[in-house]
Design an enzyme around this catalytic site. Structure first.
Site, short mmCIF file in Angstrom:
data_model
loop_
_atom_site.label_atom_id
_atom_site.label_comp_id
_atom_site.label_asym_id
_atom_site.label_seq_id
_atom_site.Cartn_x
_atom_site.Cartn_y
_atom_site.Cartn_z
N TRP A 158 0.80 -1.22 0.00
CA TRP A 158 0.00 0.00 0.00
C TRP A 158 0.83 1.27 0.00
O TRP A 158 0.30 2.36 -0.22
CB TRP A 158 -0.92 0.04 1.23
CG TRP A 158 -0.28 -0.40 2.51
CD1 TRP A 158 -0.40 -1.62 3.12
CD2 TRP A 158 0.61 0.36 3.36
NE1 TRP A 158 0.35 -1.67 4.27
CE2 TRP A 158 0.97 -0.47 4.44
CE3 TRP A 158 1.12 1.66 3.29
CZ2 TRP A 158 1.82 -0.04 5.46
CZ3 TRP A 158 1.97 2.09 4.30
CH2 TRP A 158 2.31 1.24 5.37
N ASN A 159 2.14 1.20 0.24
CA ASN A 159 2.88 2.44 0.46
C ASN A 159 3.12 3.22 -0.84
O ASN A 159 3.04 4.45 -0.86
CB ASN A 159 4.20 2.18 1.20
CG ASN A 159 5.08 1.17 0.49
OD1 ASN A 159 4.60 0.28 -0.21
ND2 ASN A 159 6.37 1.30 0.68
N GLU A 256 10.44 -8.67 -3.12
CA GLU A 256 11.05 -7.43 -2.61
C GLU A 256 10.43 -7.19 -1.26
O GLU A 256 9.24 -6.88 -1.16
CB GLU A 256 10.79 -6.28 -3.58
CG GLU A 256 11.70 -5.08 -3.33
CD GLU A 256 11.11 -4.10 -2.34
OE1 GLU A 256 11.49 -4.19 -1.13
OE2 GLU A 256 10.29 -3.27 -2.73
N GLY A 258 11.26 -6.53 3.30
CA GLY A 258 11.49 -5.44 4.23
C GLY A 258 12.93 -4.99 4.30
O GLY A 258 13.82 -5.52 3.64
N CYS A 291 10.31 0.52 2.49
CA CYS A 291 11.25 -0.54 2.85
C CYS A 291 12.70 -0.09 2.66
O CYS A 291 13.61 -0.70 3.20
CB CYS A 291 10.98 -1.80 2.03
SG CYS A 291 10.68 -1.49 0.30
N GLY A 466 14.93 -10.05 0.12
CA GLY A 466 14.31 -10.44 -1.14
C GLY A 466 15.12 -11.31 -2.05
O GLY A 466 16.27 -11.67 -1.78
N GLU A 470 14.20 -5.88 -9.91
CA GLU A 470 13.07 -5.28 -10.62
C GLU A 470 13.49 -3.96 -11.25
O GLU A 470 14.62 -3.50 -11.09
CB GLU A 470 11.89 -5.04 -9.65
CG GLU A 470 11.30 -6.31 -9.09
CD GLU A 470 10.06 -6.03 -8.25
OE1 GLU A 470 8.96 -6.46 -8.65
OE2 GLU A 470 10.19 -5.39 -7.19
#
Length: 492
Positions: A158-159, A256, A258, A291, A466, A470
């Site tokens: 959501w960030n 991906e 924290g 993150c 992770g 990307e």
């Protein structure tokens, strides 16, 4: 898309097979704005396993014909989507600000603009889906092909909901895959708005968006037998669970996750410009909800107090409030659950023996900031690296400052974490800065800057932050294609 109020909450639908649908059982959930507690701005379908099945089957049915489209033609479609995203930046920005709490000037509008850049960048990479030839002598001709996986499950947080969605949708589509996107239940509205734009240009079923909770949507999506690849951004514990689910079918996963990213500041960087950079790297303008937030500041003892004074004087000037107000630098924490988590850590830090609150602390319980989930920038000094506030990802505007004297000890403390996503080095001595950067266990290190990810730059983490990369050509080739070798006998 206009932003609604509680009195005229939007009624949203999901995108499946080119149609905008309710959930199979008609259930919905409310989306609240964190700017004002209890204010519902939309009702969204609460999907379940039946909806996941419909969406994945639609994507699987669309895959053969989409795969057959020439890569450069797929890229041209992405370029047209980018044009339409640019035309809708203001609507997307207002929606982002309303649902995430991110300030429209400093975060929501830049996010919407970057989404257009991402689609345009990957739209230009259709011609780069190349293979290689392998020299096996005159009697054999051997070459490789880059082929799509099939249905990609893209699960986003959501960030920065539509930027991270674009990081997954754009490369997956140009590589020839079809996509089922699950946005966060806290911020599904901008993702649905982005899907509306994209759906105008894509064949039915190539992109599908289903909304709901992790248990009711994320798990059925990750375990669906027709899903060929999972790309997930979110919490480390959830990423581990997805990896376990994927292991049962041995399908590839990009994660991906924290971070508890260090910033190491040498004495020669004790200046105003560095203070601005540290604030940017901490992602205070996003309420620390990142993150890559540089939330552990390792400060040399000789400049410890002087630099914290500079930092505090700048943080005092940041304006916190309504995310839709252009004057504000910071908005609100995304939800009540996250607000309580952040304030719980702040309370713990304020009662930690030996710690000193430099600025901020518990949020006010009266006045305009009490109406929403607002937390002011908070800095704790004299923190130890083994304290919980220095080890766990808070995902809020909370920075801890840790003193050091020996550079080797600073690097040791920076690496003393199970995370390894980002890091920031501050020094005028470039040789020392680079030596330090090369010693840090992180997938993305910046020297003397704290900006966000640049389109085209491989991005991802080490350790429990992770798997895979990307936002780049490498990320597209490694993450959304699989290599096939073909060998031909040239003898008579």
């Amino acid at each position: 898309m206009a932003v609604a109020t509680t009195q005229n909450a939007l009624r949203e639908k999901m995108l499946i097979a080119g149609g905008w649908l309710d959930s199979a059982d008609g259930r919905t959930f409310d989306v609240e704005t964190p700017a004002k507690r209890g204010s519902v701005i939309a009702q969204v379908p609460r999907a379940g396993a039946a909806d996941v099945d419909r969406a994945v089957k639609a994507a699987a049915a669309a895959f053969p014909s989409w795969r057959a489209v020439a890569p450069r033609d797929r890229g041209r479609i992405l370029a047209r989507i980018a044009d339409d995203v640019e035309a809708a930046i203001e609507d997307l920005a207002r929606t982002l600000a309303a649902e995430t709490g991110n300030a429209i000037r400093t975060q929501a509008r830049p996010e919407a603009k970057t989404v257009a850049d991402v689609f345009r960048y990957f739209g230009g990479l259709g011609g780069e889906l190349k293979g290689e030839t392998i020299p096996l002598g005159d009697t054999m001709f051997s070459y490789t092909r880059r082929e799509p996986f099939g249905v990609v499950a893209a699960i986003v947080p959501w960030n920065v909901p539509i930027l991270i969605a674009a990081w997954k949708i754009a490369p997956a589509l140009v590589a020839g895959n079809t996509v089922v996107l699950k946005p966060s239940a806290n911020a599904p509205l901008a993702a649905l708005a982005l899907a509306r734009i994209a759906a105008k240009h894509l064949p039915n079923g190539v992109l599908n968006v289903i909304t709901g909770t992790g248990d009711e949507v994320g798990t059925p999506l990750a375990t669906h037998p027709l899903v060929a690849k999972i790309s997930f951004t979110g919490a480390t514990d959830t990423g581990k669970a997805i990896l376990r689910l994927a292991a049962d079918r041995i399908i590839p996963v990009t994660l991906e996750l924290g971070g508890k990213s260090p910033q190491i500041l040498f004495p020669d960087a004790d200046d105003e410009k560095t203070a601005d950079g540290v604030i940017a790297a901490m992602r205070f303008a996003r309420q620390g909800q990142s993150c890559t937030a540089g939330s552990r500041l390792f400060l040399h003892k000789s400049v410890f107090d002087s630099f914290l004074d500079k930092l505090a004087s700048k943080l005092e000037k940041l304006k916190v409030g309504d995310p839709l107000d252009e004057a504000n630098d910071m908005g609100a924490i995304v939800s009540r659950q996250q607000f309580e988590r952040v304030t719980g850590f702040i309370d713990e830090g304020s009662h930690q023996e030996g710690a000193r609150t430099v600025i901020g602390g518990m949020p006010p319980n009266e006045g305009r900031l009490a109406e929403g989930y607002y937390v002011e920038p908070t800095v704790f000094a004299n923190v130890r690296n083994d304290w919980r506030i220095a080890r766990e990802e808070i995902f809020g505007p909370v920075l801890v400052a840790i003193p050091w004297t020996d550079p080797a000890d600073a690097v040791r403390m920076a690496n003393d974490t199970h995370y390894g996503l980002a890091a920031y080095i501050w020094s005028r001595d470039i040789n020392r800065a680079l030596r330090t950067a090369h010693s840090i266990d992180a997938g993305w290190v910046q020297v003397n800057q704290g900006i966000g990810q640049v389109v085209g730059q491989p991005y991802g983490g080490f350790k429990e932050s992770g798997l895979g990369r990307e936002n780049s050509l490498e990320g597209m080739l490694e993450g959304f294609t699989q290599r096939k070798s073909v060998t031909i006998n040239l003898t008579d």
